[in-house]
Design a protein around this motif. Structure first.
Motif, short mmCIF file in Angstrom:
data_model
loop_
_atom_site.label_atom_id
_atom_site.label_comp_id
_atom_site.label_asym_id
_atom_site.label_seq_id
_atom_site.Cartn_x
_atom_site.Cartn_y
_atom_site.Cartn_z
N PHE A 1 0.81 -0.81 -0.22
CA PHE A 1 -0.20 -0.08 -0.44
C PHE A 1 0.71 1.10 -0.32
O PHE A 1 0.54 2.29 -0.70
CB PHE A 1 -0.55 -0.40 1.39
N TRP A 2 1.99 1.22 0.71
CA TRP A 2 2.64 2.51 0.82
C TRP A 2 3.33 3.34 -0.06
O TRP A 2 3.56 3.99 -0.61
CB TRP A 2 3.97 2.67 1.74
N VAL B 1 -5.18 -3.53 12.50
CA VAL B 1 -7.49 -3.19 11.79
C VAL B 1 -6.76 -4.37 10.95
O VAL B 1 -8.21 -4.97 10.26
CB VAL B 1 -7.20 -1.55 10.76
N ALA B 2 -5.62 -4.06 9.88
CA ALA B 2 -5.71 -5.00 8.73
C ALA B 2 -6.27 -5.97 9.03
O ALA B 2 -5.94 -7.24 7.74
CB ALA B 2 -4.80 -4.18 7.64
N MET B 3 -6.13 -7.12 9.82
CA MET B 3 -5.28 -8.27 10.84
C MET B 3 -6.80 -8.72 10.87
O MET B 3 -6.91 -9.84 11.21
CB MET B 3 -4.15 -8.31 11.73
N ALA B 4 -7.31 -7.67 11.06
CA ALA B 4 -8.93 -8.15 11.42
C ALA B 4 -9.50 -9.50 10.82
O ALA B 4 -10.23 -10.25 11.17
CB ALA B 4 -10.39 -7.03 11.70
N PRO B 5 -9.41 -9.21 9.65
CA PRO B 5 -9.49 -10.84 8.50
C PRO B 5 -9.46 -12.02 8.95
O PRO B 5 -9.61 -13.08 9.35
CB PRO B 5 -9.40 -10.53 7.23
N ALA B 6 -8.11 -12.10 9.50
CA ALA B 6 -6.76 -12.91 9.80
C ALA B 6 -7.92 -13.99 10.80
O ALA B 6 -8.01 -14.83 11.58
CB ALA B 6 -5.53 -12.79 9.62
N LEU C 1 -0.17 -10.85 4.67
CA LEU C 1 -0.60 -9.80 3.53
C LEU C 1 -0.83 -9.13 4.74
O LEU C 1 -0.28 -7.57 4.44
CB LEU C 1 -1.84 -10.66 2.97
N ALA C 2 -1.29 -8.62 5.51
CA ALA C 2 -1.86 -7.42 6.20
C ALA C 2 -0.71 -6.74 6.27
O ALA C 2 -0.48 -5.45 6.74
CB ALA C 2 -3.08 -7.78 7.50
N SER C 3 0.48 -7.67 7.24
CA SER C 3 1.49 -7.09 8.02
C SER C 3 2.67 -6.37 6.04
O SER C 3 3.05 -5.73 6.74
CB SER C 3 2.95 -8.49 8.62
N TRP D 1 -5.27 -9.85 -2.02
CA TRP D 1 -5.31 -9.41 -0.91
C TRP D 1 -7.06 -9.42 -0.74
O TRP D 1 -7.56 -10.03 0.10
CB TRP D 1 -4.29 -8.72 0.00
N ILE D 2 -7.33 -8.67 -1.36
CA ILE D 2 -8.70 -7.70 -1.07
C ILE D 2 -9.76 -9.48 -0.80
O ILE D 2 -10.77 -9.73 -0.63
CB ILE D 2 -9.31 -7.29 -1.99
N ASN D 3 -8.70 -10.49 -2.57
CA ASN D 3 -10.55 -11.07 -2.77
C ASN D 3 -10.01 -12.21 -1.74
O ASN D 3 -11.86 -13.07 -0.97
CB ASN D 3 -9.87 -11.66 -3.89
N LEU D 4 -8.59 -12.56 -1.20
CA LEU D 4 -8.13 -14.08 -0.62
C LEU D 4 -9.09 -13.60 0.96
O LEU D 4 -9.79 -14.20 1.47
CB LEU D 4 -7.18 -13.63 -0.13
#
Length: 321
Positions: free
Chosen positions: A102-103, A151-156, A179-181, A310-313
């Protein structure tokens, strides 16, 4: 996977001491072991005595590993130096060659915006390692990347909250955690994509996962090619790229090949790496004095595919039974 959770926790703690990049997936291990090993249910109710006993047993094993690893540094008063090397916050948000996350998209957007503005390009656009400052967009702090990663780790972690928790759910959580990391971490190295690609390969029995595996690994492994920057390495890079493309798109199968699972747009995206290779590796002279632009294009183009995967997985793993 085999039910030897205590041994798994101890081995992972040892692995973490050898290479701290595995902190990317530590939350998945922590939550999984807490639910699958430490929480003991009898007759449908939580047995507190047995659960506390397992927490103590697992905690003691992990503490012993960390004590052996870091005890000498603490005794010699060098722990602050160790922490400074493990968490190099002064090195800036991105490497000189941006990891495709993302960065990379954020930095590239700042560069595009700065072209029409009066501000000078910041250090992030000059390929230097150090404090990263942006010309137009707000600066990013280590604390912000830490919160964004959590926050991005929430799905995991949602995957691990299932009642019918199975070993494959743990692997799914590992993939999403890594993936979140990778997407939002501070000073991420592009080689960290391997932490995602390896466990994801275990889950490619499903056509939907196989499809995302093809996109993510093609983009992720291509982003590693600029690390081999010598002219003498051009042919080996080309051969590695062709071999991996053949393996991931046609030889890896879930009833059908990965190429057959891809949509038309996804096929165009993967084919675009061929054009990118020609432009950035074979005729880099077309960029003139913009020496850093080929690397930026590799990072940004790869980041688009990895973000899409990442979004799809995340959606597939959360909604799967």
């Amino acid at each position: 996977m085999e039910g030897r959770d205590l041994l798994a926790g101890t081995v992972f703690a040892t692995l973490l001491c050898f290479k701290h990049i595995f902190m990317y997936v530590a939350p998945a291990y922590f939550v999984y072991l807490l639910r699958h090993y430490c929480a003991v249910y009898r007759n449908g109710r939580l047995n507190m005595k047995a659960s506390v006993g397992r927490v103590v047993k697992l905690g003691s094993a992990v503490a012993l590993v960390f004590g052996v690893s870091f005890g000498p540094f603490v005794a010699m008063g060098q722990m602050s130096q160790v922490l400074g090397r493990l968490f190099p916050f002064k090195r800036g948000l991105c490497h000189a060659f941006w990891a495709p996350n993302f960065w990379a998209l954020y930095v590239f957007t700042d560069r595009i915006l700065s072209i029409t503005g009066a501000s000078q390009l910041a250090s992030s656009t000059r390929g230097r390692v150090g404090d990263t400052r942006f010309a137009i967009l707000p600066n990013v702090t280590p604390l912000f990347t830490f919160v964004a990663t959590l926050v991005a780790m929430a799905p995991a972690l949602l995957v691990l909250m299932r009642r019918n928790l199975r070993p494959e759910h743990f692997v799914q959580s590992l993939v999403l955690c890594a993936l979140a990391s990778f997407m939002f971490g501070w000073h991420v190295h592009e080689k960290a994509i391997i932490l995602i690609a390896v466990p994801l390969g275990v889950l490619t029995m499903s056509p939907r996962v196989l499809r995302m595996h093809a996109i993510l690994t093609t983009a992720g492994f291509y982003s590693l090619l600029p690390l081999l920057f010598g002219v003498q390495e051009l042919v080996p890079k080309m051969c590695v790229l062709l071999i991996w493309t053949l393996c991931s798109l046609w030889l890896m199968r879930a009833k059908v090949s990965a190429w057959a699972c891809l949509t038309r747009v996804e096929r165009v995206y993967i084919s675009g790496f061929g054009l990118l290779f020609v432009a950035t590796e074979l005729i880099p002279c077309v960029f003139g004095r913009l020496e850093f632009l080929p690397l930026a294009l590799v990072s940004v183009y790869s980041a688009l595919g990895i973000t899409f995967a990442w979004i799809n997985l995340a959606y597939d793993f959360i909604t799967a039974p």
